[in-house]
Design an enzyme around this catalytic site. Structure first.
Site, short mmCIF file in Angstrom:
data_model
loop_
_atom_site.label_atom_id
_atom_site.label_comp_id
_atom_site.label_asym_id
_atom_site.label_seq_id
_atom_site.Cartn_x
_atom_site.Cartn_y
_atom_site.Cartn_z
N SER A 127 -10.35 -9.31 -12.27
CA SER A 127 -9.51 -8.27 -12.84
C SER A 127 -8.82 -8.72 -14.13
CB SER A 127 -8.52 -7.78 -11.79
OG SER A 127 -8.27 -6.40 -11.92
N LYS A 171 11.04 12.72 -10.82
CA LYS A 171 11.78 11.54 -11.26
C LYS A 171 11.81 10.47 -10.17
CE LYS A 171 14.31 9.11 -14.04
NZ LYS A 171 13.68 8.48 -15.22
#
Length: 337
Positions: free
Chosen positions: A150, A202
């Site tokens: 990765s 949020k």
């Protein structure tokens, strides 16, 4: 009962109560002092470690090839590490800047043994290596040790040639966001998370709330964007087309032999083979120095703080933070789990 006896009993009772209260107060004060000592010790410990972090490297006076050890999880620098196998982002970024200005630097050799890490630091390191190549026109080679997955593979896309140990695992081209949902646990404990927000999204990803379909799609869009970026980097670094990369970039890990067969690496060999070939390909003398900067606290200080960290206990809050950071921090990661 005589008056003197009554007064004596009263005085004795008062003394016993006073001793008990004093003892309880003393124990409370003692415990508080101990807590403060632990917190003060941690504060001093962290302060000394932070002040001991040096991101300026003393470069060799002769010609050298700069070695970057991309080891462990890629992320923000850990101040004052006494282990040379901890990724030190700030040190390596500054080291590359120094090598750009150093005429006696003749190239960079990446030693990669990492499962990957944060998208931000992986990309910043890759871009800094590409800046080095553009400004110096000097070679960069990479060697994959036990794993180069990765983010570790992402950074290596700046390399002109990639060697891998035959037992290496590599690939894991993809992106992940890990979150922890504790709502059912909270419900059992009678805990309810309340977030006062400017809009419903949020607080998305909060441990005490279930994620909505819209919020899931928002997170997925972030992953997809970072994945597209990863694919583009591999296309550029390995000279492949987009379709080919996406076929092999499904997050899986490849053995060195498999990676060689699909073009993710160039050679399988030992570390010394890679170094010898690098020197020969660059037309450099056989005895040129491969210089690795030291990111550890030195000598006695390093041993003292290494021991001290082990004996300073972690609080319940510290342990909880470790779990959240390692298992569900909500950060975009180029990481092989």
């Amino acid at each position: 009962m005589k008056t003197k006896q009554i007064i004596g009993i009263i005085i004795t009772g008062i003394v016993i109560i006073a001793v008990g209260v004093t003892g309880a107060f003393t124990n409370a004060v003692s415990n508080k002092i101990k807590e403060n000592q632990v917190q003060t010790s941690k504060s001093i410990f962290n302060e000394v470690l932070s002040s001991s972090t040096n991101t300026i490297v003393d470069l060799p006076s002769g010609n050298f090839i700069g070695v970057l050890n991309i080891e462990g999880t890629i992320g923000a620098s850990t101040a004052g590490s006494w282990s040379s196998s901890v990724y030190n982002h700030d040190l390596y970024i500054n080291y590359i800047d120094q090598m750009i200005e150093a005429d006696n630097n003749k190239g960079i050799f990446l030693y990669v043994d990492s499962p990957g890490g944060a998208v931000y630091q992986s990309d910043e390191m890759y871009l800094k290596l590409m800046e080095y190549k553009e400004k110096t026109n000097r070679p960069i080679w990479a060697y994959f040790a036990g794993e180069a997955c990765s983010g570790g593979y992402y950074i290596s896309m700046a390399a002109d040639k990639i060697y891998a140990n035959r037992n290496c695992w590599t690939g894991s081209i993809g992106v992940i966001i890990s979150l922890v949902n504790c709502k059912k646990l909270y419900d059992k404990l009678g805990i309810k998370e309340i977030d006062i927000t400017s809009a419903e999204n949020k607080s998305m990803g909060s441990a005490g709330l279930d994620m909505t379909d819209e919020q899931y799609k928002i997170f997925q869009s972030l992953v997809d964007e970072a994945y597209d970026q990863f694919v583009d980097i591999v296309c550029t670094g390995r000279g492949m087309d987009d379709e080919t990369v996406r076929e092999i970039a499904d997050g899986r890990i490849y053995s060195a032999k498999q990676a060689l067969g699909i073009g993710l690496i160039d050679e399988i060999g030992l570390l010394e083979d890679a170094k010898m070939d690098f020197v020969a390909a660059a037309g450099l003398p056989d005895n040129i120095e491969f210089f690795t900067p030291d990111n550890r606290l030195s000598g006695f200080i390093g041993r003292v703080f290494s021991a001290a960290e082990k004996i300073i206990p972690k609080s319940d809050i510290d342990l909880a933070e470790d779990i959240i950071q390692n298992k569900g921090n909500g950060v975009l990661m180029y990481y092989a789990k």
